[in-house]
Design a protein around this motif. Structure first.
Motif, mmCIF file in Angstrom:
data_model
loop_
_atom_site.group_PDB
_atom_site.id
_atom_site.type_symbol
_atom_site.label_atom_id
_atom_site.label_comp_id
_atom_site.label_asym_id
_atom_site.label_seq_id
_atom_site.Cartn_x
_atom_site.Cartn_y
_atom_site.Cartn_z
ATOM 1 N N ARG A 37 0.837 -1.201 0.000
ATOM 2 C CA ARG A 37 0.000 0.000 0.000
ATOM 3 C C ARG A 37 0.874 1.253 0.000
ATOM 4 N N TYR A 38 1.921 1.270 0.829
ATOM 5 C CA TYR A 38 2.794 2.444 0.884
ATOM 6 C C TYR A 38 3.563 2.634 -0.419
ATOM 7 N N LYS A 39 3.947 1.542 -1.049
ATOM 8 C CA LYS A 39 4.607 1.627 -2.351
ATOM 9 C C LYS A 39 3.653 2.229 -3.384
ATOM 10 N N GLU A 40 2.402 1.809 -3.357
ATOM 11 C CA GLU A 40 1.391 2.339 -4.280
ATOM 12 C C GLU A 40 1.146 3.832 -4.035
ATOM 13 N N ILE A 41 1.098 4.230 -2.770
ATOM 14 C CA ILE A 41 0.911 5.648 -2.447
ATOM 15 C C ILE A 41 2.076 6.463 -2.986
ATOM 16 N N ALA A 42 3.299 6.006 -2.769
ATOM 17 C CA ALA A 42 4.475 6.733 -3.264
ATOM 18 C C ALA A 42 4.428 6.852 -4.786
ATOM 19 N N ARG A 43 4.021 5.791 -5.468
ATOM 20 C CA ARG A 43 3.921 5.809 -6.931
ATOM 21 C C ARG A 43 2.866 6.816 -7.390
ATOM 22 N N ARG A 44 1.710 6.770 -6.774
ATOM 23 C CA ARG A 44 0.626 7.666 -7.191
ATOM 24 C C ARG A 44 0.986 9.122 -6.957
ATOM 25 N N LEU A 45 1.635 9.412 -5.833
ATOM 26 C CA LEU A 45 2.029 10.793 -5.557
ATOM 27 C C LEU A 45 3.149 11.250 -6.484
ATOM 28 N N ALA A 46 4.047 10.356 -6.846
ATOM 29 C CA ALA A 46 5.145 10.733 -7.742
ATOM 30 C C ALA A 46 4.654 10.981 -9.161
ATOM 31 N N LEU A 47 3.773 10.138 -9.649
ATOM 32 C CA LEU A 47 3.312 10.256 -11.034
ATOM 33 C C LEU A 47 2.142 11.221 -11.186
ATOM 34 N N THR A 48 1.359 11.405 -10.169
ATOM 35 C CA THR A 48 0.225 12.336 -10.075
ATOM 36 C C THR A 48 -0.857 12.157 -11.128
ATOM 37 N N GLU A 49 -0.813 11.094 -11.891
ATOM 38 C CA GLU A 49 -1.803 10.878 -12.949
ATOM 39 C C GLU A 49 -3.172 10.600 -12.345
ATOM 40 N N GLY A 50 -4.116 11.473 -12.632
ATOM 41 C CA GLY A 50 -5.480 11.285 -12.161
ATOM 42 C C GLY A 50 -5.657 11.475 -10.672
ATOM 43 N N ALA A 166 17.889 1.782 -10.733
ATOM 44 C CA ALA A 166 16.956 2.687 -11.407
ATOM 45 C C ALA A 166 15.543 2.117 -11.426
ATOM 46 N N ARG A 167 15.421 0.820 -11.613
ATOM 47 C CA ARG A 167 14.096 0.199 -11.603
ATOM 48 C C ARG A 167 13.420 0.411 -10.248
ATOM 49 N N VAL A 168 14.141 0.170 -9.169
ATOM 50 C CA VAL A 168 13.572 0.340 -7.833
ATOM 51 C C VAL A 168 13.252 1.811 -7.575
ATOM 52 N N LEU A 169 14.186 2.698 -7.942
ATOM 53 C CA LEU A 169 14.006 4.129 -7.680
ATOM 54 C C LEU A 169 12.852 4.742 -8.471
ATOM 55 N N PHE A 170 12.802 4.459 -9.775
ATOM 56 C CA PHE A 170 11.939 5.228 -10.672
ATOM 57 C C PHE A 170 10.760 4.469 -11.255
ATOM 58 N N ARG A 171 10.639 3.190 -10.907
ATOM 59 C CA ARG A 171 9.490 2.416 -11.403
ATOM 60 C C ARG A 171 8.758 1.655 -10.322
ATOM 61 N N GLU A 172 9.421 1.445 -9.175
ATOM 62 C CA GLU A 172 8.781 0.649 -8.127
ATOM 63 C C GLU A 172 8.490 1.441 -6.856
ATOM 64 N N TRP A 173 9.464 2.158 -6.303
ATOM 65 C CA TRP A 173 9.304 2.774 -4.997
ATOM 66 C C TRP A 173 9.184 4.288 -5.001
ATOM 67 N N PHE A 174 9.781 5.007 -5.912
ATOM 68 C CA PHE A 174 9.692 6.462 -6.005
ATOM 69 C C PHE A 174 9.994 7.158 -4.666
ATOM 70 N N PRO A 175 11.186 6.932 -4.094
ATOM 71 C CA PRO A 175 11.478 7.553 -2.791
ATOM 72 C C PRO A 175 11.453 9.072 -2.853
ATOM 73 N N GLN A 176 11.055 9.682 -1.740
ATOM 74 C CA GLN A 176 11.038 11.126 -1.648
ATOM 75 C C GLN A 176 12.426 11.678 -1.295
ATOM 76 N N ILE A 177 13.238 10.870 -0.651
ATOM 77 C CA ILE A 177 14.591 11.264 -0.282
ATOM 78 C C ILE A 177 15.558 10.224 -0.823
ATOM 79 N N MET A 178 16.600 10.690 -1.509
ATOM 80 C CA MET A 178 17.644 9.791 -2.032
ATOM 81 C C MET A 178 18.976 10.270 -1.469
ATOM 82 N N TYR A 179 19.648 9.376 -0.756
ATOM 83 C CA TYR A 179 20.924 9.716 -0.160
ATOM 84 C C TYR A 179 21.956 8.697 -0.580
#
Length: 179
Positions: A37-50, A166-179
Motif C-alpha cells: 500500500r505504501y509503495k502504491e501511495i508513493a507511486r501515485r504521488l510521484a506520477l500524479t496521474e489522475g 533505477a528500476r527500484v528508484l523510478f518504477r517501483e518505490w519512487f522515494p522522496q529522499i535519495m541519499y
C-alpha cells in the motif's frame, strides 16, 4: 528473502559478475504489513496521474516517507559500504524512542551499489597477513565493464547494477529522499 520484524532483505537483481544485489527494507513491523500500500501511495504521488489535490492530501497523510540510502559505489572508498551496513544495523537493533518513531514514520531502502567491487577490494585487502594489508595496487578496475566510474552510468543505465537501482528508484518505490 531474509526477514526480521523490522527488516526484509531482498534481491533486486544480479550484478555484472552474477552476484545478488541486495536491498534491505527497514521500517516498523506495522509498516511491513502494509508495504504494498505504501509503495502504491508513493507511486501515485510521484506520477500524479489522475490524482486530485484532495486525494493527494489524503494519500500524503496516509503514506510514509520513503528514504533511499545507497553506499559502496566506488569500491576502494570502503566507508560508503560500511556506513550502509552500520545504518541498517542501528535501525534494526536500536530500541530508543527516536528510532522507534523514525521507523513508524519512514520506510528505508538500503542498497549496496557495487557488490562486485566490494568483493574485489575486500579479497585484495585480505590477501596478506594483517600487518601488511592495503588496498593499494588492486589489479583491475572494480566494475567489470566500465571500470571505476560506475556512477557515470546513471545517465545511461547500461549496467546491471544501475539498471537494478533505477528500476527500484523510478518504477517501483519512487522515494522522496535519495541519499
Amino acid at each position: 528473502a531474509v526477514e526480521s520484524d523490522r527488516m526484509v532483505l531482498d534481491t533486486i537483481g544480479l550484478t555484472a559478475e552474477g552476484r545478488p544485489q541486495l536491498m534491505a527494507i527497514v521500517t516498523s513491523p506495522a509498516n511491513h504489513q502494509r508495504l504494498e500500500r505504501y509503495k502504491e501511495i508513493a507511486r501515485r504521488l510521484a506520477l500524479t496521474e489522475g490524482v486530485s489535490d484532495a486525494e493527494a492530501k489524503q494519500l500524503a497523510a496516509e503514506g510514509k516517507a520513503v528514504v533511499w540510502i545507497d553506499g559502496g559505489l566506488h569500491a576502494t572508498e570502503v566507508l560508503g559500504a560500511q556506513q550502509l551496513t552500520e545504518t541498517v544495523w542501528q535501525l534494526v537493533s536500536a530500541t530508543d524512542p527516536e528510532t522507534i518513531r523514525f521507523l513508524d514514520d519512514v520506510i528505508v531502502l538500503a542498497v549496496h551499489a557495487n557488490p562486485d567491487g566490494m568483493e574485489l577490494v575486500s579479497d585484495w585487502y585480505m590477501r596478506n597477513p594483517e600487518r601488511k594489508r592495503s588496498t593499494a595496487g588492486v589489479p583491475r578496475l572494480y566494475q567489470k565493464y566500465i571500470g571505476h566510474d560506475n556512477n557515470r552510468d546513471f545517465y545511461m543505465v547500461t549496467q546491471p547494477e544501475s539498471e537494478n537501482m533505477a528500476r527500484v528508484l523510478f518504477r517501483e518505490w519512487f522515494p522522496q529522499i535519495m541519499y
